[in-house]
Scaffold this active site. Structure first.
Site, short mmCIF file in Angstrom:
data_model
loop_
_atom_site.label_atom_id
_atom_site.label_comp_id
_atom_site.label_asym_id
_atom_site.label_seq_id
_atom_site.Cartn_x
_atom_site.Cartn_y
_atom_site.Cartn_z
CE LYS A 33 -0.51 0.03 5.01
NZ LYS A 33 -1.25 -0.54 6.14
CE1 TYR A 252 13.09 31.11 1.52
CE2 TYR A 252 13.53 28.75 1.30
CZ TYR A 252 13.02 29.94 0.79
OH TYR A 252 12.45 29.95 -0.44
C1 LIG Z 1 -0.42 -1.59 6.84
C2 LIG Z 1 -1.07 -2.83 7.24
C3 LIG Z 1 -0.31 -3.99 7.47
C4 LIG Z 1 1.20 -4.02 7.46
O1 LIG Z 1 1.71 -3.58 8.69
P1 LIG Z 1 3.30 -3.59 8.98
O2 LIG Z 1 3.40 -3.15 10.39
O3 LIG Z 1 3.90 -2.61 8.04
O4 LIG Z 1 3.76 -4.97 8.73
C5 LIG Z 1 -1.00 -5.16 7.74
N1 LIG Z 1 -2.34 -5.18 7.81
C6 LIG Z 1 -3.10 -4.07 7.62
C7 LIG Z 1 -4.56 -4.17 7.72
C8 LIG Z 1 -2.49 -2.86 7.34
O5 LIG Z 1 -3.24 -1.76 7.16
#
Ligand SMILES: *Cc1c(COP(=O)(O)O)cnc(C)c1O
Length: 344
Positions: A33, A252
């Site tokens: 994701k 800056y």
């Molecule tokens: C993001 C996510 C994961 C992965 O989590 P990590 O801590 O990066 O391994 C797993 N399950 C869901 C539902 C998530 O949203």
């Protein structure tokens, strides 16, 4: 031009460690994701495919379509359009309201709220949800939950695990009663997987592994987690070099002042690219020992270097501490348009 280098050897090393822990690669769904946590969705998908991973997790159907040729099983966590476009897509149901939108023949994974109270169906509503999905002729291919604190030292992890174990039993009973095939069960993220002393005994179909794939695992200073290898390093190129005289200031607010004559260069990355802004209160040193001078601008920053290409980080742990955040946010912040190169 600024670029992200992806270290294939490190990625494969992490996937090897994760596969061993999960018993084999078929028990891993790699979480891609948010542009693979900033690493590049397509690049990481291709490499995971090459390693032999068959399952992936994304946020949207749009992302699932981009990587569908690399995986035989894709879980979509949060899309509200719910189409049954492909039999390899499995769409998460995050609320009872979602059920009304599910088209016939869609594969769905029912998310159960075992204590995080963010998304998911209440444990009491499981049967109602299953009956609702059957009415819509959906295929219930999975039932899952998410831990709120697998990476912290507290009893939360065991409490949610116990709740999910009740869920699994109840789903099994309902499926038996209604003559339904048993869905897949999954509950572990990266920290959850590594907190399990024996993943095989948990009897789940796969773990959803995100951050560990990319080389990080927050162990709260207490868990005996393996050391993984960061996959991403961020590089920038020199735009200009100048000689700063003692007393002259840079950037800056002129917040860095030279205490002696020195060489400084400007590099082509800034907070506009997602390299979060550092200011005069922060002290950050690159892996080769160069210092970020004064404030980071939108599109550039200054270092006491005149090298043509510099590595800003090859591990984001220090930056996460400076920014009072987690490693996830540092890599996720990097913009999609930064060029990716694979280091073989
Ligand atoms: C993001 C996510 C994961 C992965 O989590 P990590 O801590 O990066 O391994 C797993 N399950 C869901 C539902 C998530 O949203």
């Amino acid at each position: 031009m600024a670029k992200i280098l992806l270290n294939k050897k490190n990625l494969f090393y992490n996937l090897e460690v994760i596969s061993k822990k999960a018993t084999n690669k078929n028990k891993i769904a790699v979480v891609l994701k948010d542009n693979a946590y900033g690493h590049g969705l397509i690049e990481i998908a291709k490499l995971c495919y090459e390693f032999g991973i068959e399952k992936a997790v994304v946020r949207t159907i749009e992302d699932a379509r981009k990587i569908e040729s690399y995986f035989s099983y894709i879980l979509v966590l949060a899309d509200q359009t719910f189409h049954n476009y492909s039999h390899t897509f499995h769409i998460a149901i995050n609320s009872l309201d979602d059920i009304e939108k599910v088209p016939q023949n869609a594969n769905v994974h029912l998310k159960i709220d075992t204590g995080m109270h963010r998304n998911g169906i209440a444990i009491e509503d499981i049967e109602v949800a299953i009956l609702g999905l059957l009415k819509h002729k959906a295929n219930i291919t999975g039932v899952f939950t998410h831990h709120r604190g697998a990476d912290t030292l507290s009893t939360d992890f065991f409490w949610q695990k116990e709740n999910f174990s009740l869920v699994k039993n109840s789903v099994k009973n309902i499926c038996e009663k209604l003559l339904l095939p048993l869905p897949s069960f999954h509950s572990c993220n990266s920290a959850g997987l590594f907190r399990e002393s024996n993943f095989e005994n948990l009897n789940e179909d796969f773990a959803r592994v995100g951050i560990a794939t990319y080389g990080y695992l927050d162990n709260d200073g207490v868990f005996d987690f393996p050391k993984l290898k960061p996959v991403m390093s961020l590089w920038a190129s020199k735009m200009a070099t100048r000689y700063l005289k003692k007393g002259q200031s840079i950037g800056y607010g002129g917040k860095f002042t030279a205490t002696e004559d020195m060489v400084v260069s400007t590099y082509d990355i800034g907070y506009g690219d997602g390299f979060l802004r550092l200011n005069e209160e922060d002290s950050y040193t690159t892996p080769k020992g160069f210092k970020v001078l004064g404030r980071v601008s939108m599109d550039n920053l200054s270092l006491n270097s005149n090298e043509n290409n510099i590595c800003l980080f090859d591990d984001v742990t220090t930056l996460a501490k400076i920014h009072k955040t987690i490693t996830y946010e540092i890599t996720c912040s990097l913009k999609e348009n930064i060029k990716k190169e694979i280091l073989l």
